[in-house]
Write a protein that holds these residues in place. Sequence first.
Motif, short mmCIF file in Angstrom:
data_model
loop_
_atom_site.label_atom_id
_atom_site.label_comp_id
_atom_site.label_asym_id
_atom_site.label_seq_id
_atom_site.Cartn_x
_atom_site.Cartn_y
_atom_site.Cartn_z
N CYS A 140 -3.03 -7.46 -4.76
CA CYS A 140 -3.02 -6.33 -3.82
C CYS A 140 -1.67 -5.65 -3.74
N LYS A 164 1.51 -7.21 -3.21
CA LYS A 164 2.53 -7.79 -2.32
C LYS A 164 3.88 -7.91 -3.04
N HIS A 220 -6.77 -4.77 -4.35
CA HIS A 220 -6.18 -3.80 -5.28
C HIS A 220 -6.86 -2.43 -5.28
#
Length: 278
Positions: A57, A59, A226
């Motif tokens: 995603c 980070k 994502h």
Amino acid sequence: MASHNLRVVSDRAAPLLQVDGVSLEYRTPERIVRATHRVSFDVHAGDRFVLLGPSGCGKSTLLKAVAGFVAPSEGEIRLEGRRVQQPGPDRIVVFQEFDQLPPWKTVLQNVMFPLRHARGLSRAAARELALDSLRKVGLAEFAGAYPHTLSGGMKQRVAIARALAMRPKVLLMDEPFAALDALTRRRMQEELLALCDGAALTLLFVTHSIEEALVVGSRILLLSPHPGRVRAELDSHQFNLASQGSAEFQAAAQRIHGLLFDAPGTTDLPQARSAAAR
Ligand SMILES: Nc1ncnc2c1ncn2[C@@H]1O[C@H](COP(=O)(O)OP(=O)(O)OP(=O)(O)O)[C@@H](O)[C@H]1O
């Protein structure tokens, strides 16, 4: 009226770090991969701010952008109001990997190195600061050891000591305990929280563990899969290692799980500020 009777009640101080509508992309010869989409959050001095979200995603990419290694394709990152454009000693990263310490340097030399070369300190001053920092992580007696003789947890402590010694404005940590066994991980979380209290650290901490986010974080930003978008922001300062087994902790973990993985809008989390509401 005596002036000491006047109290200025101001809003919370200006954020130390502002991530403002930041999209991050990787350009490969074949395609453009969007890692995050218009992510915004503020980190205040003393926050233990956690970025939490599923694998992929964005980070780590966000952390690299705050560190100055990746430039936003959209939006802006500001530290103390100044745009972040490159890496700097005010933002130090501790990574997950145990091999982040040059193996040919002793523990002390590892901690001294950035103090000498990025901060320009004299050998004596760097040595004093480095030893002080090693004492804080309980490794002063291993100052002369080489990294390959240390356990994984000890190597991470050296990496933390090296970062602390630099007195960064924000300490950036990318899953620093993920490769450790459960017991060591717990001890390291405990030590980190004690260090944060003692040194008034500001932390930006990446994890994909909901439990770790609740234990380590005072605030948690939840990111969608994502490409990462902000799902919600939570106040989690009431939780710590002692509360880990409690019903309240388990309920909070469940609710975060729902927010991360259920369709948006299906989970009720009273203390979450919904991203959509902002
Ligand atoms: N060097 C790169 N080149 C191209 N794409 C990349 C690169 N690094 C990461 N990505 C892509 O960017 C997206 C975000 O990756 P990132 O590592 O930031 O996610 P993450 O949330 O930290 O994941 P994890 O928890 O698995 O570490 C992913 O789709 C990943 O495949």
